[in-house]
Design an enzyme around this catalytic site. Structure first.
Site, PDB file in Angstrom:
ATOM      1  CB  SER A   1      -0.933   0.015   1.215  1.00 27.64           C
ATOM      2  OG  SER A   1      -1.865  -1.044   1.153  1.00 27.64           O
TER       3      SER A   1
ATOM      4  N   GLY B   1      -4.144  -2.263  -1.064  1.00 28.17           N
ATOM      5  CA  GLY B   1      -3.207  -1.935  -2.132  1.00 28.17           C
ATOM      6  C   GLY B   1      -2.975  -0.436  -2.225  1.00 28.17           C
TER       7      GLY B   1
ATOM      8  N   GLY C   1      -2.503   3.520  -4.125  1.00 27.80           N
ATOM      9  CA  GLY C   1      -3.068   4.390  -5.140  1.00 27.80           C
ATOM     10  C   GLY C   1      -4.485   4.862  -4.896  1.00 27.80           C
TER      11      GLY C   1
ATOM     12  CB  CYS D   1      -7.388  -1.346   2.981  1.00 33.23           C
ATOM     13  SG  CYS D   1      -6.577   0.267   3.149  1.00 33.23           S
ATOM     14  CG  LEU D   2      -7.383  -0.350  -3.374  1.00 30.43           C
ATOM     15  CD1 LEU D   2      -7.743   1.113  -3.548  1.00 30.43           C
ATOM     16  CD2 LEU D   2      -6.082  -0.679  -4.110  1.00 30.43           C
TER      17      LEU D   2
ATOM     18  CD  GLN E   1     -10.241   3.168  -0.471  1.00 33.19           C
ATOM     19  OE1 GLN E   1      -9.497   3.019  -1.437  1.00 33.19           O
ATOM     20  NE2 GLN E   1      -9.845   3.736   0.660  1.00 33.19           N
TER      21      GLN E   1
ATOM     22  CE1 TYR F   1      -7.478   9.475  -3.525  1.00 31.76           C
ATOM     23  CE2 TYR F   1      -5.650   8.104  -2.773  1.00 31.76           C
ATOM     24  CZ  TYR F   1      -6.151   9.110  -3.590  1.00 31.76           C
ATOM     25  OH  TYR F   1      -5.298   9.739  -4.455  1.00 31.76           O
TER      26      TYR F   1
ATOM     27  CG  HIS G   1      -4.696  -2.965   6.945  1.00 31.53           C
ATOM     28  ND1 HIS G   1      -4.295  -3.735   5.872  1.00 31.53           N
ATOM     29  CD2 HIS G   1      -4.626  -1.679   6.528  1.00 31.53           C
ATOM     30  CE1 HIS G   1      -3.982  -2.952   4.857  1.00 31.53           C
ATOM     31  NE2 HIS G   1      -4.182  -1.700   5.232  1.00 31.53           N
TER      32      HIS G   1
ATOM     33  CD  GLU H   1      -4.355  -7.001   7.250  1.00 36.15           C
ATOM     34  OE1 GLU H   1      -3.662  -6.080   6.791  1.00 36.15           O
ATOM     35  OE2 GLU H   1      -5.597  -6.994   7.210  1.00 36.15           O
TER      36      GLU H   1
END
Length: 356
Positions: free
Chosen positions: A45, A221, A223, A248-249, A252, A293, A333, A335
């Site tokens: 990430s 991840g 971006g 997370c990503l 989104q 984000y 997260h 984990e």
């Protein structure tokens, strides 16, 4: 050797080069964690970012292969206040400075990271250049100003598998869409008896369903999630067909698949002590976070898409679920790695959802 961190606003931070020699450009972000620096360095990430640690003493327990979240560091560079020269831990394979040099990570110590963090909190995330040796600060400022983050699809593709990878043959079978996944995610699924097939980030729905998954996980991840159209389209095609879990990503991506929008936070959430409330149970968990984000609340029309978790510091969306489809996701997260294990129960919930 001297080193420099120069930001696009002209702020200059001098220090001592303690990693590899060179020059790196990136988005400068900070993490408030007291431990777990090696997991952070190897978290995909962080691709495209220069990581500053707010805790003043880093490296005191060295580095070990057991704490890698990817094969190699993913950050563009590291900035710390003080780097320990002589680590002390029975788990340590080598010192952190040695680890950084071996993997070509440009790093700077002796920096006033408190001042740097306050600046980023006040002005928001800034672009910067990290350089070793003699340098012209004005030249570095111009370079920082001209820097543009690589497209998200490139960041993701650089950090992920190129072909499907099978990790165990247990049951239920999970297909993990690798958007920049940390190793710990698959490890926790395997620990629960699941079989895991990790597939490339932009695999289409049929390339996923050919593995006959009992559930599909969209990982964390790097971006901007708004640039991940192909992954969003795949997620949209899978909604209602198999249980879906996003981290997370991945959260989104699933939110966008259901009509939501995302936005960039001023300076992001990065640390191991973020309080998140489960709106269903009322319980509060201490969570690990690493994202810039978030999902824009109320940006979707589907009345069955609901917010399940909320960040107690700023009120942002930290979790979603769908009332009609077996789909849930969290922005943090669960984990850990590094961080608390309060939310490991979400992996149990995913396994139960796959069992029907």
């Amino acid at each position: 050797m001297e080193g420099w961190l120069v930001l696009e606003n002209g702020a200059v931070f001098r220090g001592e080069a303690v990693g590899a020699e060179g020059r790196r450009s990136g988005e400068v972000v900070f993490n408030t964690g007291m431990t777990g620096y090696q997991e952070m360095l190897t978290d995909p990430s962080y691709r495209g970012q220069i990581l500053a640690m707010t805790y003043p003493l880093i490296g005191n327990y060295g580095a070990t292969a057991d704490d890698l979240e990817a094969d190699a560091p993913q950050v563009e560079g590291l900035v710390v206040h003080r780097l320990t020269e002589r680590p002390s831990s029975w788990r340590s394979d080598e010192g952190l400075a040695t680890f950084l040099r071996e993997h070509g990570v440009v790093a700077l110590a002796g920096v006033d990271t408190r001042a740097l963090t306050r600046l980023l909190r006040e002005e928001g995330t800034l672009r910067g250049v990290l350089a070793t040796g003699a340098a012209d600060p004005e030249e570095l400022k111009a370079e920082a100003t001209a820097f543009r983050m690589p497209p998200t699809n490139r960041l993701v593709e650089e950090a992920t598998v190129k072909e499907p990878v099978r990790l165990g043959d247990g049951s239920p079978r999970v297909v993990a869409v690798d958007l920049g996944a940390k190793r710990r995610i698959s490890q926790l699924l395997l620990k629960r008896g699941a079989g895991v097939v990790v597939v490339p980030p932009f695999s289409g729905p049929e390339a996923i369903l050919v593995h006959r998954p009992d559930g599909v996980l969209f990982s964390n991840g790097p971006g901007d999630p708004a640039e991940l159209g192909p992954a969003v389209a795949t997620a949209r095609a899978l909604v209602g067909r198999v249980p879906l879990f996003g981290i997370c990503l991945g959260e989104q991506v699933l939110a966008q698949a259901l009509g939501a929008r995302t936005f960039k936070l001023k300076y992001g959430h990065r640390g191991g002590n973020h309080p998140v409330q489960d709106l269903v149970t009322g319980q509060v968990a201490v969570t690990t976070q690493n994202h810039g984000y978030a999902v824009e609340e109320g940006s979707w029309d589907d009345p069955d898409l609901v917010v399940t978790h909320r960040h107690l510091n700023d009120g942002t969306v930290e979790g979603i679920m769908h009332r009609r489809y077996p789909l849930f996701a969290v922005q943090y997260h669960p984990e850990g790695a590094p961080g608390p294990e309060d939310s490991h129960v979400l992996f149990d919930r995913f396994v139960q959802a796959m069992a029907g």
